[in-house]
Design a protein around this motif. Structure first.
Motif: not given
Length: 529
Positions: A51-53, A222-226
């Motif tokens: 996933g790319l932030g 948003d929790g995506a990085y974690l």
């Protein structure tokens, strides 16, 4: 259009050899530029979840707070990087983050006390110094329920692999040291133009770090990085053809910058090239002509003797080898007596990256004194190796839309910059809170301040900035948070939004739970001579 690039590696190529290798008449041709890359069909074959932030650099002006008794009166900040209140620093160290838990919905409550300790330190030679602060981030987790509750606690901190030994927190649970597993998120920053704002949408040569706590907020909220940090690294089980160059010979007694170039033609729609150990590259977008060159190892320059071309897609076919007087590889500058052995191998990209990462680890560690800090002493090799694959698929040739900085396929940049990229890391450890009781968790670390560079001309040189965030990225139910200062005799507070008053002995404050971000800026008092 024919394009050229000379890879000038700081620390690997002597300055005089760079000057010799690049004649003045052609110096402009070696300005770092990246070719337009096409989407490689092989990327669809990768077995990965990547996933790319999107992290945007803050473009608006920052407000400031300054002056007053212990820094409480409003005023103006400086320019650079930083946070929405207080000084905007040129170098931003990131905030102290709150503890969180992997599990959500537990009945646990949390009280937090963060303490900055400004006790003077010393350089390695014993000379006194006052730089940074020892931070103790203490939590009391309470369980009002009738059953014991066990959670996986996560403690985030800003840093990079190279500084991990200095900045990694020490964790204790119930007063006993805790064994904590390390997780690392991907590169957290972005990219910017090498020419300022001239062409920011089409030039991504420069790294752009996170400049403010708000950018960390965007990264983490948003929790995506974690999820990426706790997830699996990409698997690059892609077939590749590898050309290894070895057994080098050159007339170094006559040409100190003797260079060898390998030249071939590819179909850019069907082939991509990754390289390692090469110092220059030239190419023609229209014809598919490629030339890669390297200074022939002489046992004097500190550079890797590993020279590798990795071919993804259709093989390169025929190639030619030619020696040159220097890295310019100009017509008429050819020389005899330059040779090497070329070995062709068919393998997978994963296997190649594993070997090159081990090679780079050896090269990196050999350049340091035995007692000098070594990133690979702190970072597990598997984590470093995974982060390399992650960067290659996040922003390199295997991303489909590579950034200019990595678009020419130079693996040396990927392998070296993985160690220094700004990222958020996590320590994970179990905590059991007994029914009707509580458990104390402490995270202790040295925290570098945010600052303005010396010789910058900034009026804030010598100012040290410290941030904390009260709930960013945390799933805990906080009922109270406080902050405290220790060993303040050698400092003065310049700006803050916390409420400390050293003159009146106020070194402990209650935090407003609705206030997401707190900052403290101090200056070291001048010593009497």
């Amino acid at each position: 259009m024919k394009r050229e690039r000379l890879f000038q590696i700081l620390g690997l190529v002597d300055d005089d050899l760079i000057e010799e290798a690049v004649p003045a008449s052609s110096a402009a041709a070696f300005k770092r530029r990246a070719a337009t890359r096409r989407l490689l069909g092989l990327a669809a074959c990768l077995v990965l979840i990547c996933g790319l932030g999107l992290w945007l650099r803050s473009g608006g002006a920052m407000n400031g707070v300054s002056g007053g008794a212990d820094g409480m009166a409003p005023g103006a900040g400086s320019g650079g990087s930083g946070h929405s209140e207080g000084t905007v620093f040129m170098s931003y160290a990131g905030p102290v983050f709150p503890l969180t838990a992997l599990e959500t919905g537990s009945c646990l409550t949390a009280e937090r006390t963060l303490t900055w300790d400004f006790a003077p330190g010393a350089y390695a030679d014993g000379e006194p110094r006052q730089w940074g602060a020892e931070v103790t981030d203490r939590y009391v987790l309470s369980n009002p329920g009738s059953e014991d509750v066990t959670v996986t606690a996560l403690y985030p901190f800003a840093g990079n692999f190279d500084s991990l030994a200095r900045v990694r927190p020490a964790v204790s649970v119930g007063g006993a040291a805790a064994e904590a597993a390390l997780y690392a998120g991907p590169y957290a920053g972005g990219f910017s133009s090498a020419y300022g704002e001239e062409d920011p949408d089409h030039d991504t040569l420069n790294l752009a770090g996170l400049n403010s706590w708000e950018e960390y907020q965007t990264l983490l909220e948003d929790g995506a990085y974690l999820s990426q940090a706790l997830g699996e690294y990409p698997v690059l089980d892609v077939p590749v053809t590898v050309y290894h160059f070895s057994d080098f010979e050159a007339p170094h007694e006559k040409y100190q910058a003797a260079t060898q170039a390998v030249t071939f033609t590819i179909d850019p729609e069907a082939t991509e090239i990754l390289c390692y150990g090469f110092n220059g590259q030239s190419w023609d977008d229209e014809t598919g002509w490629r030339q890669y060159s390297y200074f022939v190892p002489d046992g004097v320059r500190r550079e890797s003797a590993t020279k590798v071309l990795v071919v993804l897609g259709e093989d390169i076919g025929d190639y030619t080898l030619q020696g040159y007087k220097d890295g310019g590889c100009e017509a008429g500058e050819e020389v005899d007596g330059v040779s090497c052995t070329v070995t062709r191998e068919e393998t997978t990209l994963d296997a190649v990256l594993d070997r090159l990462c081990r090679e780079y680890r050896t090269f990196y560690t050999q350049g340091r004194a035995l007692d000098q800090e070594n990133a690979f002493d702190s970072v597990p090799f598997s984590m470093y190796r995974g982060a390399v694959s992650q960067l290659l698929t996040q922003y390199g040739l295997l991303s489909g839309r590579p950034k200019d900085r990595y678009a020419d396929g130079r693996l040396d940049d990927i392998l070296s910059e993985t160690l220094f990229h700004q990222r958020v890391l996590y320590l994970a450890f179990p905590v059991t809170v007994p029914a009707g009781g509580s458990m104390t968790v402490e995270c202790r670390m040295w925290k570098e301040p945010s600052y303005d560079f010396h010789c910058s001309g900034s009026e804030n040189v010598g100012l040290q900035g410290y941030d904390l965030v009260t709930r960013l990225g945390s799933s805990l139910n906080f009922t109270r948070q406080t902050a405290a200062l220790e060993n303040t005799e050698g400092i003065e507070i310049v700006r803050q939004n916390l409420g400390f008053d050293l003159a009146s002995g106020v070194t402990w404050v209650e935090l407003d739970m609705e206030q997401e971000h707190c900052y403290l800026e101090i200056r070291i008092k001048e010593q009497d001579t």
